[in-house]
Design a protein around this motif. Structure first.
Motif, PDB file in Angstrom:
ATOM      1  N   PHE A  28       0.860  -1.187   0.000  1.00 31.78           N
ATOM      2  CA  PHE A  28       0.000   0.000   0.000  1.00 31.78           C
ATOM      3  C   PHE A  28       0.891   1.231   0.000  1.00 31.78           C
ATOM      4  O   PHE A  28       1.931   1.264   0.664  1.00 31.78           O
ATOM      5  CB  PHE A  28      -0.894   0.027   1.239  1.00 31.78           C
ATOM      6  N   ILE A 112      -1.626  -9.301   3.186  1.00 34.73           N
ATOM      7  CA  ILE A 112      -2.637  -8.278   2.871  1.00 34.73           C
ATOM      8  C   ILE A 112      -3.550  -7.949   4.051  1.00 34.73           C
ATOM      9  O   ILE A 112      -3.926  -6.784   4.233  1.00 34.73           O
ATOM     10  CB  ILE A 112      -3.431  -8.664   1.599  1.00 34.73           C
ATOM     11  N   GLN A 116      -3.879  -4.168   5.422  1.00 35.15           N
ATOM     12  CA  GLN A 116      -5.192  -3.527   5.352  1.00 35.15           C
ATOM     13  C   GLN A 116      -5.641  -3.023   6.727  1.00 35.15           C
ATOM     14  O   GLN A 116      -6.151  -1.919   6.859  1.00 35.15           O
ATOM     15  CB  GLN A 116      -6.204  -4.546   4.812  1.00 35.15           C
ATOM     16  N   GLU A 119      -4.345   0.389   7.927  1.00 33.23           N
ATOM     17  CA  GLU A 119      -4.572   1.564   7.079  1.00 33.23           C
ATOM     18  C   GLU A 119      -5.041   2.779   7.886  1.00 33.23           C
ATOM     19  O   GLU A 119      -4.486   3.866   7.787  1.00 33.23           O
ATOM     20  CB  GLU A 119      -5.621   1.267   6.002  1.00 33.23           C
ATOM     21  N   ALA A 321      -4.247   9.532   0.905  1.00 31.98           N
ATOM     22  CA  ALA A 321      -4.802   8.232   0.524  1.00 31.98           C
ATOM     23  C   ALA A 321      -3.787   7.146   0.838  1.00 31.98           C
ATOM     24  O   ALA A 321      -2.579   7.401   0.898  1.00 31.98           O
ATOM     25  CB  ALA A 321      -5.137   8.223  -0.965  1.00 31.98           C
ATOM     26  N   LEU A 324      -3.792   0.393  -2.345  1.00 27.03           N
ATOM     27  CA  LEU A 324      -3.152  -0.848  -2.778  1.00 27.03           C
ATOM     28  C   LEU A 324      -2.480  -0.617  -4.128  1.00 27.03           C
ATOM     29  O   LEU A 324      -3.122  -0.151  -5.071  1.00 27.03           O
ATOM     30  CB  LEU A 324      -4.213  -1.943  -2.914  1.00 27.03           C
ATOM     31  N   TYR A 327      -0.336  -6.623  -5.284  1.00 24.12           N
ATOM     32  CA  TYR A 327      -0.777  -7.755  -4.472  1.00 24.12           C
ATOM     33  C   TYR A 327      -0.153  -8.999  -5.068  1.00 24.12           C
ATOM     34  O   TYR A 327      -0.338  -9.299  -6.251  1.00 24.12           O
ATOM     35  CB  TYR A 327      -2.300  -7.872  -4.469  1.00 24.12           C
ATOM     36  N   ARG A 330       1.456  -8.977  -8.595  1.00 25.19           N
ATOM     37  CA  ARG A 330       0.606  -8.276  -9.544  1.00 25.19           C
ATOM     38  C   ARG A 330       0.476  -6.801  -9.156  1.00 25.19           C
ATOM     39  O   ARG A 330      -0.076  -6.480  -8.108  1.00 25.19           O
ATOM     40  CB  ARG A 330      -0.777  -8.949  -9.507  1.00 25.19           C
ATOM     41  N   VAL A 332      -1.340  -3.332  -9.097  1.00 20.53           N
ATOM     42  CA  VAL A 332      -2.763  -3.005  -9.265  1.00 20.53           C
ATOM     43  C   VAL A 332      -2.956  -1.488  -9.196  1.00 20.53           C
ATOM     44  O   VAL A 332      -2.074  -0.742  -8.776  1.00 20.53           O
ATOM     45  CB  VAL A 332      -3.652  -3.683  -8.194  1.00 20.53           C
ATOM     46  N   LEU A 333      -4.139  -1.031  -9.599  1.00 18.36           N
ATOM     47  CA  LEU A 333      -4.487   0.385  -9.540  1.00 18.36           C
ATOM     48  C   LEU A 333      -5.999   0.489  -9.533  1.00 18.36           C
ATOM     49  O   LEU A 333      -6.712  -0.504  -9.701  1.00 18.36           O
ATOM     50  CB  LEU A 333      -3.888   1.138 -10.733  1.00 18.36           C
ATOM     51  N   LYS A 334      -6.501   1.677  -9.288  1.00 16.30           N
ATOM     52  CA  LYS A 334      -7.926   1.900  -9.495  1.00 16.30           C
ATOM     53  C   LYS A 334      -8.123   3.061 -10.453  1.00 16.30           C
ATOM     54  O   LYS A 334      -7.237   3.902 -10.627  1.00 16.30           O
ATOM     55  CB  LYS A 334      -8.675   2.098  -8.177  1.00 16.30           C
ATOM     56  N   LEU A 335      -9.291   3.052 -11.106  1.00 17.96           N
ATOM     57  CA  LEU A 335      -9.550   4.003 -12.181  1.00 17.96           C
ATOM     58  C   LEU A 335     -10.641   4.994 -11.798  1.00 17.96           C
ATOM     59  O   LEU A 335     -11.080   5.785 -12.625  1.00 17.96           O
ATOM     60  CB  LEU A 335      -9.992   3.239 -13.445  1.00 17.96           C
ATOM     61  N   LYS A 339      -9.712   9.829  -8.616  1.00 19.92           N
ATOM     62  CA  LYS A 339      -9.032   9.097  -7.552  1.00 19.92           C
ATOM     63  C   LYS A 339      -8.219   7.928  -8.112  1.00 19.92           C
ATOM     64  O   LYS A 339      -8.013   6.918  -7.436  1.00 19.92           O
ATOM     65  CB  LYS A 339     -10.048   8.572  -6.535  1.00 19.92           C
TER      66      LYS A 339
END
Lengths: 448, 448
Positions: A28, A112, A116, A119, A321, A324, A327, A330, A332-335, A339
């Motif tokens: 993270f 993980i 988590q 956080e 923020a 993650l 993981y 791999r 990873v991202l968010k779209l 954000k």
């Protein structure tokens, strides 16, 4: 015994991961998305508190009982949580360093569920301390060389926040704090003499000053504005003369037109031969008021800065923020609109002259030509690598901020309409982002 | 063991009082001078925390050693502090009551050293909790009947502040909190399901939702905006159908145009026959954003409100004060410009219809025609008169706020440009103020 000091969703996610044997390591990344208005830079702070939180993270029986009886966790989840400690690794920007938007301040790598669960606490502590250290740094930029004292304790967000504010402002260069417990805990100089109530508890101002100077003859500071400020300064002069005090003395102005009153006070003190007596100002001060007083040449030697600094009144939090980014093997991202995140463990590379913006790249890529990597390993296997004593940690952080401040370009330093330096993304990180976004169907748009 | 949790000047003043055998009782009054912009009222909060602070106030050996070695206190002062406990009386406005500027929220009467030493802690706690309860109350006014959940923990000013925010927002009517430790401590419902990281830890969104619903089949809330919100809602629908979930379910939107996305989500859920599925929204919400969503008829059932409420972003503190109003048999005041005070122990008298402003009078004067006195005795001889358990105290405070809110006139309730009710001063208090001010040479000018 801080296991419940987290958001419920962290616990549910952790329970789900543990239930499914999802025990691979996750990374993270903690960063600030955008700087608030009127912030040209941030001062990284709160790391020592965050690492202490990680080291103590565990569930006691009462907490596990609550999760069973009220939240409805089943026995396998409770058993897994009962033995859970934070066993991960942390890289972070050391406290006191200047940082900007979109730069990781801290990265956690751990199984993980652990990464988590922590956080909420880690994000809370880094955000709060960085917010306040940054506001305090602006006061320092405004004050020129004048001394700054943290007077915020009475209006911080709770008692423990008072200690946090004392610590964060000390990192940014405040010389002292009124919060005695924080002073003791962090090796900061404690500061404070008298309030209006003290003056009022005596038959008159002169009697109060006489009593105080008799009890505390070493460096008494007389609060002179309870009734009438020039008369208060004259009363202080009389008492100093009457008691034959030859050491340092001072007066504090806490209301009214501080610039004009400081000039009057200076004249009265000088006329009485007390040229070395110091003048302190307090009362709803912030960096803008201080800058105004400095600009008009007010003869003020020190500022007691309280509420406006201690709650960072004009920007009391940061758009921080904890996301993650990897993981297992791999990235990873968010779209999510506005954000989106960048994948993988990262590093921030700084131009040693301070003139060019930072480069955010992959942790493992070589530093681009002569640049300094900002993140360093600070915890391995759940143990701090450098458990400095609290006072030493504050001193070291203040030293780092002193050094970074000298290299900070003027557009980022200025109080009004500052222009922060902008981080750019390394080619290697940009390429990885494109590949991961394409895999997720979002296309390599948006960032970077 | 919280004796150093005070400002240094309180300790110096206390030491001076003790040294001079100034042990007469003093009364200090805690009030808010002016309401911040956009506040038509305040919600009194933090009293239980302040009383707990008073009950535990004491110095341990390490603290006394610090005062001796670092601050330079002499042995008589240390001996006096070693035995010092708070033995005073406290009158206060009960938590949850609506209050306004210039009204005492709390009054402490104790030997002057004790009453002075506890200033910082009491002022800190009442100010912080009242600030946050007031901001939370505005969110409640905005939300109509929709459910509100405290999501602030990750960005409050430290971890202990998170618990304070959970408590203060519960008093103002929030239904739940994400802060599990606070939920346990104060008997608040804990709330939370999943974050974006959970979705990202699975190969795709559908796999994540399936896993979560399998592990938490009771009322799962699916976070649907990690990649594309309408697709996320459809994935949630598919998983609910596939697993045959018949209990309550919901989706959470955390980014983008929340009103438009809520309408899309509602249509998708309704088309799938999930008419009772609930829609939650979160992400940088405050009372203004919520009011906008409510005004446009967005089909949102609940709001997760975080940072903006938890730090009271637009007004993160209050102009509160804790001022000496009587010492021995002598009422006192100060005349500092903009910071003048009214003498003597007081009472606030409220019009039972709520339409007329409060009257601030002397504690001992009879209530003017049918008015209700707001301050009640809450501590005598240093012991709480009503040590309710923490959950019961929150419930009772919420009930008081519910009742006061129904009587609050519209000009004070409205979110934009509210007009607070103005307190007037009783003839008896005005007369006393005139006499004391004249004695001090300031004349009966200024206030009132």
């Amino acid at each position: 015994m801080t296991g419940l000091r987290t958001d419920l969703y962290e616990l549910r996610m952790a329970a789900s991961y543990l239930h499914r044997d999802m025990t691979e390591h996750a990374t993270f990344s903690l960063f600030v998305r955008r700087l608030p208005h009127r912030r040209g830079f941030l001062v990284a702070a709160g790391l020592a508190e965050a690492l202490a939180f990680l080291e103590s993270f565990a569930f006691n029986d009462a907490e596990l009982g609550y999760l069973r009886d009220v939240v409805g966790f089943d026995q396998p989840a409770l058993t897994a949580l009962a033995g859970l400690r934070f066993t991960g690794d942390v890289w972070a920007v050391p406290e006191g360093r200047v940082v900007f938007a979109d730069e990781p301040l801290l990265e956690v790598t751990a199984p993980i569920a652990e990464a988590q669960l922590v956080e909420t606490g880690v994000l809370n502590l880094i955000t709060f301390h960085t917010t306040v250290a940054t506001k305090a740094a602006r006061c320092r930029l405004a004050a020129g060389g004048a001394q700054l004292i943290d007077f915020a304790f009475r209006r911080t967000h709770g008692i423990e926040a008072g200690a946090g504010v004392a610590r964060a402002s000390a990192i940014a260069g405040f010389a002292a704090t009124s919060d005695v417990e924080a002073a003791m805990r962090y090796g900061i100089a404690p500061s404070g003499t008298m309030a209006h109530s003290y003056v009022e508890a005596f038959p008159d101002e002169r009697a109060a000053f006489r009593a105080f100077a008799a009890d505390f003859p070493t460096n008494p500071i007389f609060l002179v504005d309870t009734y009438d400020t020039p008369a208060g300064v004259r009363a202080a002069v009389d008492v100093v003369t009457e008691l034959g005090l030859t050491g340092p003395v001072g007066v504090r102005l806490d209301s009214g037109d501080l610039g004009a009153l400081a000039r009057q006070a200076r004249a009265i003190l000088d006329d009485a031969g007390l040229r070395r007596a110091r003048i302190f100002a307090s009362g709803s001060l912030d960096e803008n008021v201080i800058a105004g007083l400095v600009a008009q040449g007010a003869p003020i030697d020190g500022y007691g800065v309280g509420t406006k600094m201690g709650v960072s009144y004009d920007a009391p939090s940061l758009d921080s923020a904890y996301k993650l980014v990897a993981y297992g093997d791999r990235p990873v991202l968010k779209l999510s609109p506005g954000k989106a995140t960048l994948p993988a463990a990262k590093q921030v590379f700084r131009d040693p002259t301070g003139a060019a913006g930072d480069v955010v790249g992959l942790r493992d890529e070589p530093p681009p030509g002569g640049r300094e990597p900002l993140l360093v390993p600070v915890m391995r296997g759940g143990r701090r690598l450098d458990p400095a004593d609290p006072a030493e940690a504050v001193r070291a952080a203040r030293g780092r901020f002193d050094a970074d401040l000298t290299r900070l370009p003027e557009p980022a330093r200025r109080l009004a309409d500052p222009t922060p330096l902008t981080a750019t993304v390394s080619p290697a990180l940009a390429a990885l982002h494109g590949r991961v976004a394409a895999r997720l169907g979002g296309g390599p748009t948006g960032r970077p």
